[in-house]
Design a protein around this motif. Structure first.
Motif, PDB file in Angstrom:
ATOM      1  N   THR A   1       0.805  -1.229   0.000  1.00 40.95           N
ATOM      2  CA  THR A   1       0.000   0.000   0.000  1.00 40.95           C
ATOM      3  C   THR A   1       0.838   1.279   0.000  1.00 40.95           C
ATOM      4  O   THR A   1       0.289   2.368  -0.017  1.00 40.95           O
ATOM      5  CB  THR A   1      -0.925   0.037   1.233  1.00 40.95           C
ATOM      6  OG1 THR A   1      -0.125  -0.112   2.405  1.00 40.95           O
ATOM      7  CG2 THR A   1      -1.951  -1.076   1.171  1.00 40.95           C
TER       8      THR A   1
ATOM      9  N   THR B   1       6.023  -0.544  -6.226  1.00 40.43           N
ATOM     10  CA  THR B   1       4.814  -0.689  -5.442  1.00 40.43           C
ATOM     11  C   THR B   1       4.075  -1.915  -5.953  1.00 40.43           C
ATOM     12  O   THR B   1       4.534  -2.561  -6.898  1.00 40.43           O
ATOM     13  CB  THR B   1       3.931   0.580  -5.519  1.00 40.43           C
ATOM     14  OG1 THR B   1       2.863   0.474  -4.571  1.00 40.43           O
ATOM     15  CG2 THR B   1       3.368   0.803  -6.909  1.00 40.43           C
TER      16      THR B   1
ATOM     17  N   GLY C   1      -0.379  10.515   0.163  1.00 40.46           N
ATOM     18  CA  GLY C   1      -0.420   9.185  -0.440  1.00 40.46           C
ATOM     19  C   GLY C   1      -0.520   9.223  -1.947  1.00 40.46           C
ATOM     20  O   GLY C   1      -1.223   8.417  -2.552  1.00 40.46           O
ATOM     21  N   GLN C   2       0.198  10.172  -2.556  1.00 38.82           N
ATOM     22  CA  GLN C   2       0.202  10.259  -4.014  1.00 38.82           C
ATOM     23  C   GLN C   2       1.518  10.890  -4.475  1.00 38.82           C
ATOM     24  O   GLN C   2       2.263  11.470  -3.683  1.00 38.82           O
ATOM     25  CB  GLN C   2      -0.992  11.074  -4.517  1.00 38.82           C
ATOM     26  CG  GLN C   2      -1.052  12.481  -3.964  1.00 38.82           C
ATOM     27  CD  GLN C   2      -2.352  13.218  -4.313  1.00 38.82           C
ATOM     28  OE1 GLN C   2      -3.279  12.645  -4.865  1.00 38.82           O
ATOM     29  NE2 GLN C   2      -2.395  14.499  -4.006  1.00 38.82           N
TER      30      GLN C   2
ATOM     31  N   ASN D   1      -1.667   8.991  -8.752  1.00 42.63           N
ATOM     32  CA  ASN D   1      -1.941   8.140  -7.601  1.00 42.63           C
ATOM     33  C   ASN D   1      -0.799   7.133  -7.392  1.00 42.63           C
ATOM     34  O   ASN D   1       0.181   7.129  -8.138  1.00 42.63           O
ATOM     35  CB  ASN D   1      -3.319   7.461  -7.719  1.00 42.63           C
ATOM     36  CG  ASN D   1      -3.358   6.391  -8.795  1.00 42.63           C
ATOM     37  OD1 ASN D   1      -2.334   5.984  -9.344  1.00 42.63           O
ATOM     38  ND2 ASN D   1      -4.549   5.933  -9.119  1.00 42.63           N
ATOM     39  N   ARG D   2      -0.954   6.260  -6.413  1.00 39.82           N
ATOM     40  CA  ARG D   2       0.142   5.337  -6.067  1.00 39.82           C
ATOM     41  C   ARG D   2       0.514   4.412  -7.222  1.00 39.82           C
ATOM     42  O   ARG D   2       1.663   3.991  -7.345  1.00 39.82           O
ATOM     43  CB  ARG D   2      -0.251   4.521  -4.830  1.00 39.82           C
ATOM     44  CG  ARG D   2       0.827   3.582  -4.339  1.00 39.82           C
ATOM     45  CD  ARG D   2       0.411   2.849  -3.087  1.00 39.82           C
ATOM     46  NE  ARG D   2      -0.786   2.040  -3.257  1.00 39.82           N
ATOM     47  CZ  ARG D   2      -0.803   0.819  -3.809  1.00 39.82           C
ATOM     48  NH1 ARG D   2       0.312   0.265  -4.218  1.00 39.82           N
ATOM     49  NH2 ARG D   2      -1.945   0.161  -3.930  1.00 39.82           N
TER      50      ARG D   2
ATOM     51  N   GLU E   1      -8.882   5.649 -12.839  1.00 32.13           N
ATOM     52  CA  GLU E   1      -7.706   5.214 -12.089  1.00 32.13           C
ATOM     53  C   GLU E   1      -7.813   3.711 -11.831  1.00 32.13           C
ATOM     54  O   GLU E   1      -8.903   3.185 -11.597  1.00 32.13           O
ATOM     55  CB  GLU E   1      -7.607   5.997 -10.780  1.00 32.13           C
ATOM     56  CG  GLU E   1      -7.419   7.492 -11.022  1.00 32.13           C
ATOM     57  CD  GLU E   1      -7.252   8.291  -9.731  1.00 32.13           C
ATOM     58  OE1 GLU E   1      -6.859   7.699  -8.714  1.00 32.13           O
ATOM     59  OE2 GLU E   1      -7.521   9.499  -9.753  1.00 32.13           O
TER      60      GLU E   1
ATOM     61  N   ILE F   1      -6.656   2.075  -9.303  1.00 32.17           N
ATOM     62  CA  ILE F   1      -6.849   1.761  -7.890  1.00 32.17           C
ATOM     63  C   ILE F   1      -7.769   2.818  -7.280  1.00 32.17           C
ATOM     64  O   ILE F   1      -7.804   3.958  -7.738  1.00 32.17           O
ATOM     65  CB  ILE F   1      -5.512   1.701  -7.106  1.00 32.17           C
ATOM     66  CG1 ILE F   1      -4.736   3.011  -7.267  1.00 32.17           C
ATOM     67  CG2 ILE F   1      -4.683   0.501  -7.522  1.00 32.17           C
ATOM     68  CD1 ILE F   1      -3.483   3.095  -6.408  1.00 32.17           C
ATOM     69  N   ASP F   2      -8.473   2.410  -6.233  1.00 33.75           N
ATOM     70  CA  ASP F   2      -9.404   3.336  -5.584  1.00 33.75           C
ATOM     71  C   ASP F   2      -8.770   3.833  -4.286  1.00 33.75           C
ATOM     72  O   ASP F   2      -9.053   3.327  -3.213  1.00 33.75           O
ATOM     73  CB  ASP F   2     -10.733   2.622  -5.311  1.00 33.75           C
ATOM     74  CG  ASP F   2     -11.762   3.555  -4.691  1.00 33.75           C
ATOM     75  OD1 ASP F   2     -11.613   4.788  -4.853  1.00 33.75           O
ATOM     76  OD2 ASP F   2     -12.688   3.055  -4.039  1.00 33.75           O
ATOM     77  N   GLU F   3      -7.858   4.796  -4.435  1.00 34.69           N
ATOM     78  CA  GLU F   3      -7.162   5.332  -3.261  1.00 34.69           C
ATOM     79  C   GLU F   3      -7.158   6.848  -3.320  1.00 34.69           C
ATOM     80  O   GLU F   3      -6.232   7.451  -3.857  1.00 34.69           O
ATOM     81  CB  GLU F   3      -5.715   4.801  -3.202  1.00 34.69           C
ATOM     82  CG  GLU F   3      -5.622   3.314  -2.932  1.00 34.69           C
ATOM     83  CD  GLU F   3      -4.180   2.818  -2.829  1.00 34.69           C
ATOM     84  OE1 GLU F   3      -3.234   3.639  -2.763  1.00 34.69           O
ATOM     85  OE2 GLU F   3      -3.998   1.592  -2.839  1.00 34.69           O
TER      86      GLU F   3
ATOM     87  N   THR G   1      -4.948  10.894   1.068  1.00 35.48           N
ATOM     88  CA  THR G   1      -5.141  10.555   2.485  1.00 35.48           C
ATOM     89  C   THR G   1      -4.923  11.745   3.417  1.00 35.48           C
ATOM     90  O   THR G   1      -5.127  11.616   4.631  1.00 35.48           O
ATOM     91  CB  THR G   1      -4.163   9.443   2.879  1.00 35.48           C
ATOM     92  OG1 THR G   1      -2.830   9.872   2.532  1.00 35.48           O
ATOM     93  CG2 THR G   1      -4.485   8.152   2.158  1.00 35.48           C
TER      94      THR G   1
END
Ligand code: FES
Length: 167
Positions: free
Chosen positions: A56, A69, A96-97, A108-109, A150, A152-154, A157
């Protein structure tokens, strides 16, 4: 009369030199910004064990000029060079990006495009696992995905790291 002619000639020559210097400075700056990063074309880099790649978060690996990652348990190797004009894109722990300090592109990550002038997501290296190590081929670069959904759904944060932004 001759004095006025000399003055005109001097000013004309000076303007010519000044214009030449401006063009030369522009060309130098453009080349400096657009030249490939040090890892481009360097070849395979042995990094860490697959178990050391965070699920993560991200792991910065200087030797490959990028980050490791995982996305859906698959290892992703991102080149830290911004696809806009080539600045190094740092990871922002609080948001977190990835956030580019040069012109504000955000990813994003997974390196997917989020916003800013970058034309796509962060570029990726090819990876394999050999003898218990993740081997990143820095000569095998594929373009990041185009702006859009995207992978991933992040959501962010917390506060962003780039100046003048809010998380
Ligand atoms: S170089 Fe990253 S946004 Fe311009």
């Amino acid at each position: 009369m001759a004095e006025q002619y000399d003055r005109r000639r001097f000013l004309s020559t000076a303007w010519g030199w000044a214009a030449g210097l401006v063009v030369a400075a522009g060309a130098w700056t453009t080349w400096d910004v657009l030249k490939p990063g040090p890892s481009a074309g360097a070849g395979p880099v042995r990094t860490v064990g697959p178990e050391d790649v965070p699920d993560t978060g991200v792991l910065e690996v200087r030797e490959m000029s990028g980050y490791l990652t995982k996305v859906d348990a698959e290892i992703v190797a991102l080149w830290w060079r911004c696809p806009h004009l080539g600045c190094k894109v740092p990871w922002c722990e609080s948001s977190g990006q990835f956030e580019c300090p040069c012109h504000g592109s955000v990813f994003n990550r997974a390196g997917d495009y989020r916003r800013g002038p970058a034309p796509r997501g962060m570029d990726r290296y090819g990876t394999t696992v050999e003898e218990g190590f993740v081997v990143v081929d820095t000569s095998a670069i594929t373009n990041g995905p185009p702006p859009g959904d995207e992978s991933i759904d992040e959501p962010p944060t917390g506060p962003e790291c780039i100046q003048g932004s809010e998380g």
